[in-house]
Write a protein that holds these residues in place. Structure first.
Motif, mmCIF file in Angstrom:
data_model
loop_
_atom_site.group_PDB
_atom_site.id
_atom_site.type_symbol
_atom_site.label_atom_id
_atom_site.label_comp_id
_atom_site.label_asym_id
_atom_site.label_seq_id
_atom_site.Cartn_x
_atom_site.Cartn_y
_atom_site.Cartn_z
ATOM 1 N N PHE A 1 40.954 10.430 -22.734
ATOM 2 C CA PHE A 1 41.563 9.175 -22.345
ATOM 3 C C PHE A 1 42.766 8.995 -23.248
ATOM 4 O O PHE A 1 42.590 8.737 -24.440
ATOM 5 C CB PHE A 1 40.568 8.028 -22.506
ATOM 6 N N GLU B 1 38.620 4.859 -8.271
ATOM 7 C CA GLU B 1 38.216 4.694 -9.660
ATOM 8 C C GLU B 1 38.467 6.013 -10.394
ATOM 9 O O GLU B 1 38.108 7.078 -9.910
ATOM 10 C CB GLU B 1 36.725 4.353 -9.696
ATOM 11 N N ILE B 2 39.128 5.943 -11.545
ATOM 12 C CA ILE B 2 39.262 7.143 -12.377
ATOM 13 C C ILE B 2 38.756 6.781 -13.769
ATOM 14 O O ILE B 2 38.517 5.609 -14.051
ATOM 15 C CB ILE B 2 40.723 7.668 -12.455
ATOM 16 N N ASP B 3 38.584 7.782 -14.633
ATOM 17 C CA ASP B 3 38.084 7.493 -15.969
ATOM 18 C C ASP B 3 39.039 6.500 -16.640
ATOM 19 O O ASP B 3 40.226 6.766 -16.737
ATOM 20 C CB ASP B 3 38.002 8.782 -16.784
ATOM 21 N N GLY B 4 38.527 5.371 -17.057
ATOM 22 C CA GLY B 4 39.333 4.409 -17.798
ATOM 23 C C GLY B 4 40.231 3.527 -16.951
ATOM 24 O O GLY B 4 41.138 2.896 -17.471
ATOM 25 N N GLY B 5 40.005 3.456 -15.654
ATOM 26 C CA GLY B 5 40.809 2.556 -14.848
ATOM 27 C C GLY B 5 40.773 2.913 -13.387
ATOM 28 O O GLY B 5 39.800 3.481 -12.906
ATOM 29 N N LYS B 6 41.836 2.555 -12.678
ATOM 30 C CA LYS B 6 41.876 2.964 -11.269
ATOM 31 C C LYS B 6 43.269 3.444 -10.901
ATOM 32 O O LYS B 6 44.258 3.096 -11.551
ATOM 33 C CB LYS B 6 41.390 1.842 -10.358
ATOM 34 N N GLN B 7 43.297 4.236 -9.850
ATOM 35 C CA GLN B 7 44.516 4.875 -9.409
ATOM 36 C C GLN B 7 44.865 4.295 -8.042
ATOM 37 O O GLN B 7 43.993 4.166 -7.193
ATOM 38 C CB GLN B 7 44.195 6.360 -9.258
ATOM 39 N N VAL B 8 46.121 3.939 -7.858
ATOM 40 C CA VAL B 8 46.573 3.502 -6.546
ATOM 41 C C VAL B 8 47.180 4.721 -5.861
ATOM 42 O O VAL B 8 47.997 5.421 -6.457
ATOM 43 C CB VAL B 8 47.617 2.368 -6.664
ATOM 44 N N PRO C 1 33.722 9.213 -13.017
ATOM 45 C CA PRO C 1 34.608 9.380 -11.856
ATOM 46 C C PRO C 1 35.252 10.767 -11.736
ATOM 47 O O PRO C 1 35.241 11.357 -10.652
ATOM 48 C CB PRO C 1 35.660 8.288 -12.065
ATOM 49 N N GLU D 1 50.368 4.502 -8.788
ATOM 50 C CA GLU D 1 50.297 3.956 -10.145
ATOM 51 C C GLU D 1 48.866 4.006 -10.658
ATOM 52 O O GLU D 1 47.926 4.166 -9.873
ATOM 53 C CB GLU D 1 50.840 2.521 -10.202
ATOM 54 N N VAL D 2 48.737 3.886 -11.975
ATOM 55 C CA VAL D 2 47.423 3.845 -12.591
ATOM 56 C C VAL D 2 47.252 2.472 -13.220
ATOM 57 O O VAL D 2 48.139 1.996 -13.928
ATOM 58 C CB VAL D 2 47.273 4.954 -13.652
ATOM 59 N N VAL D 3 46.166 1.812 -12.888
ATOM 60 C CA VAL D 3 45.887 0.524 -13.505
ATOM 61 C C VAL D 3 44.782 0.767 -14.527
ATOM 62 O O VAL D 3 43.652 1.076 -14.162
ATOM 63 C CB VAL D 3 45.418 -0.506 -12.443
ATOM 64 N N LYS D 4 45.138 0.661 -15.813
ATOM 65 C CA LYS D 4 44.136 0.924 -16.859
ATOM 66 C C LYS D 4 43.267 -0.299 -17.048
ATOM 67 O O LYS D 4 43.757 -1.427 -16.985
ATOM 68 C CB LYS D 4 44.852 1.218 -18.178
ATOM 69 N N SER D 5 41.969 -0.054 -17.256
ATOM 70 C CA SER D 5 41.152 -1.215 -17.598
ATOM 71 C C SER D 5 41.568 -1.627 -18.996
ATOM 72 O O SER D 5 41.783 -0.786 -19.860
ATOM 73 C CB SER D 5 39.658 -0.902 -17.525
ATOM 74 N N ALA E 1 37.556 10.019 -4.047
ATOM 75 C CA ALA E 1 36.143 9.703 -4.284
ATOM 76 C C ALA E 1 35.963 8.245 -4.686
ATOM 77 O O ALA E 1 36.592 7.770 -5.630
ATOM 78 C CB ALA E 1 35.585 10.616 -5.370
#
Ligand SMILES: Cc1cc2nc3c(=O)[nH]c(=O)nc-3n(C[C@@H](O)[C@H](O)[C@H](O)COP(=O)(O)OP(=O)(O)OC[C@H]3O[C@@H](n4cnc5c(N)ncnc54)[C@H](O)[C@@H]3O)c2cc1C
Ligand SMILES: Cc1cc2nc3c(=O)[nH]c(=O)nc-3n(C[C@H](O)[C@H](O)[C@H](O)COP(=O)(O)OP(=O)(O)OC[C@H]3O[C@@H](n4cnc5c(N)ncnc54)[C@H](O)[C@@H]3O)c2cc1C
Lengths: 247, 324
Positions: free
Chosen positions: B10, A157-164, B98, B189-193, A140
């Motif tokens: 979170f 985009e995921i809660d609190g950041g983004k997912q590759v 999201p 991977e997850v890129v956290k803000s 999404a």
């Protein structure tokens, strides 16, 4: 790659929003319709991948009445290869998703692409619903879509950041900002050839409407803006504190 | 029957939006004469889970499967579907964020339920189930009736006030079955803000546009945000020009925000910009052009040069916050 791209037929972003028939219907007087802005990005990205040398066939699909054909022609003018219109009143997202899922089943598509959100009913739901009808994975609001060998690299985009993410076909993805940089504008040649491209009309399959919009409202008119002198900014601070109570 | 509330965490912590959602769910449960039950996925310790009881949840179901470490719409939907069936939920709530946007549509099809995406108020009627939602990118609202027995709703942020209602909350562990192929789209991977306040979480947003002319002029905006504990956002050209990151872009094609206070500096107020911010409670416009359309949408305005007004405003704000 064989892509099925879902094209929304939506009022131009600058439209003045009004309603008729006791606020039950959107007033279409003087409204210009466009391809949804996220779908424009999605189609642009697919065309970029095609132009970079990947074999690609793009089918644009819309669930709507005859008047949406002009919008489908715009998608063809941008570069989609053919179009399908499901001849129905699209008043419920699950109904729309079901129609698209049926077309997917009858074709041999690798990927279904939608926009992240329509700009009329702002549902952000058609992509997930198509995925559920077909039991396919869904992504999404992707902000990246890159072909890497036989895989697609995406960011979501995921809660609190983004997912590759890395995906193999088939899957469903909705395009968010960043999917492509700037939407393509159809050129003269595109517009000419679009007229000759195939636009097939298919009757809908049955699916019960789960939801119904019964009434619309405009936001309450705001009182006039209160002006503060640039030489008296302390007054703004006072108003925000004492009157608006937001600081 | 029960109201099931998906509260995302979170790194084990809940945010204000989850408490808003719990308050919303508790109110619906009260009206229906049922219970409000929260569900969360991941490792959350007891003290954080108990906090959900401060807003009236009677029970929280914790799904701790290790395989669910990474988000997957398919996997998470399957989990919520199992929990919903297990407790006999007839109303299932998500935040319009999201994860909510990724799970709710899938779930609605699986449960044969109607979905209202982006609700802005408590249902005006339970039978027929009628909820008001955002439409036309903030230019209108629509009342939607859901015809199915089970209903799924995603709630817009900042549209329901937190209500404190102490409940002794019980915690239940749940082990879900993860369907095959749930991670067919593989998380790499997850890129956290980073630590900064995200535009959708901020109660106050200081926002600036092309009127600031260059990236290096954002110092005074950052200063204002710092003084007020605010987040920073911007108009689309600003992020397109690379003056600020794309995560700060608000509007029709950027993030939709609804803070208590939105301060727009050097932003003209194009419809596509306003579409993303016009649900803010109070809006302030600072602009050199008295005819800038933003003044029509704003509650308070200053006609003036940002490079003169903002530093003065920062001094006044500093004084205000220092005096408490
Ligand atoms: C008179 C009228 C009444 C309506 N009443 C309702 C209603 O009661 N409930 C309701 O949910 N919607 C209603 N709609 C909107 C309906 O046209 C939408 O197509 C559909 O409901 C999905 O809207 P959404 O905002 O959920 O789409 P989203 O899920 O936000 O759309 C995401 C993406 O799905 C694709 N998509 C959306 N719609 C279509 C489509 N028709 N054809 C092809 N692709 C599409 C696009 O790629 C879009 O970017 C109504 C529209 C009209 C004209
Ligand atoms: C499909 C579509 C989607 C779009 N989506 C978005 C979106 O999501 N978000 C978005 O923001 N835009 C969006 N846009 C773009 C939008 O139409 C506007 O172009 C944009 O919002 C303008 O940005 P701005 O106000 O920063 O710049 P401008 O319109 O250039 O305004 C700059 C303002 O700064 C003022 N100014 C100049 N100098 C000073 C000074 N020294 N002090 C104070 N004020 C000063 C000027 O008077 C002017 O009002 C979209 C457009 C389209 C077509």
């Amino acid at each position: 790659m064989k892509a099925l791209i879902c094209i929304g037929h939506v009022p131009d972003t600058t439209s003045k929003v009004k309603f008729t028939d006791g606020d039950t219907k959107f007033d279409t007087t003087d409204i210009q319709y466009i391809v949804g802005p996220y779908e424009e990005l999605a189609l642009t990205r697919l065309l970029d991948i095609k132009d970079a040398g990947t074999e690609m066939h793009i089918t644009a699909i819309n669930v709507g009445n005859a008047e949406t054909e002009a919008t489908l022609r715009k998608a063809l003018a941008m570069g989609a290869d053919e179009a399908i219109r499901i001849n129905a009143d699209p008043t419920d997202a699950a109904f729309v998703a079901k129609q698209i899922a049926e077309v997917y089943k009858n074709g041999e598509f690798d990927v279904v692409v939608t926009g992240k959100e329509s700009i009329d009913y702002n549902g952000g739901q058609v992509e997930g619903m198509i995925g559920a009808f077909l039991d396919l994975p869904t992504v999404a609001g992707a902000s990246l879509f890159e072909l890497e060998g036989d895989k697609i690299k995406m960011e979501q985009e995921i809660d609190g950041g983004k997912q590759v993410l890395e995906a193999s076909f088939p899957f469903v993805v909705s395009a968010g900002k960043g999917f492509a940089k700037e939407p393509r504008i159809p050129n003269m040649r595109g517009i000419m050839t679009a007229r000759r491209k195939k636009l097939e009309v298919i009757e809908p399959v049955e699916q019960k409407n789960m939801t119904e919009v019964i009434k619309h409202y405009l936001p309450e008119a705001k009182p006039a803006c209160k002006m503060v002198s640039p030489d008296n900014v302390e007054e703004l601070v006072r108003l925000l504190h004492e009157e608006a109570k937001v600081i | 029957m029960a109201v099931l509330i998906y509260t995302e965490n979170f790194d084990g912590k809940f945010k204000k939006s989850s408490y808003e959602l719990v308050s919303y769910g508790v109110e619906i449960a009260k009206q229906e004469g049922t219970e409000a039950i929260a569900v969360t996925i991941g490792n959350v310790d007891e003290s954080a889970l108990k906090e959900l009881g401060n807003y009236g949840a009677k029970k929280v179901i914790k799904v701790g499967n290790d395989e669910l470490k990474d988000f997957s719409a398919k996997a998470y939907t399957a989990v919520i579907e199992q929990v919903a069936k297990n407790i006999g939920a007839n109303v299932i709530l998500f935040g319009n964020n999201p994860s909510g946007r990724a799970i709710a549509p899938r779930l609605s099809v699986k449960l044969n339920a109607g979905l209202v995406a982006g609700a802005v108020a408590i249902p005006s009627s339970l039978a027929p189930f009628t909820v008001r939602k955002r439409a036309f990118s903030g230019k209108a609202f629509a009342d939607v009736v859901v015809n199915s027995d089970t209903k799924v709703v995603t709630l817009s942020q900042n549209s329901y006030k937190i209500v404190e209602a102490k409940e002794d909350i019980s915690i239940e562990d749940f082990t879900a079955e993860i369907p095959e192929g749930a991670y067919a789209v593989k998380p790499i991977e997850v890129v956290k803000s980073t630590g900064k306040l995200s535009v959708t979480d901020a109660d106050i947003l200081v926002s600036a546009g092309r009127g600031l002319k260059a990236a290096e002029n954002w110092g005074m905006i950052e200063e204002m945000a710092e003084i007020m504990g605010a987040g920073i956002s911007c108009s689309r050209p600003v992020s397109d020009l690379g003056w600020r990151g794309h995560d700060e872009h608000v509007g029709q094609t950027g993030k939709v925000v609804a803070p208590n206070l939105y301060i727009a500096v050097g932003i003209s107020g194009a419809v596509q910009h306003l579409a993303g911010v016009n649900s803010s409670k109070i809006m302030v416009c600072i602009n050199t052009d008295a005819d800038a359309p933003f003044f029509e949408a704003a509650d308070y305005g200053i006609i003036g040069d940002a490079f003169d007004v903002v530093p003065k405003l920062n001094e006044a704000l500093k004084k205000f916050y220092a005096e408490g």
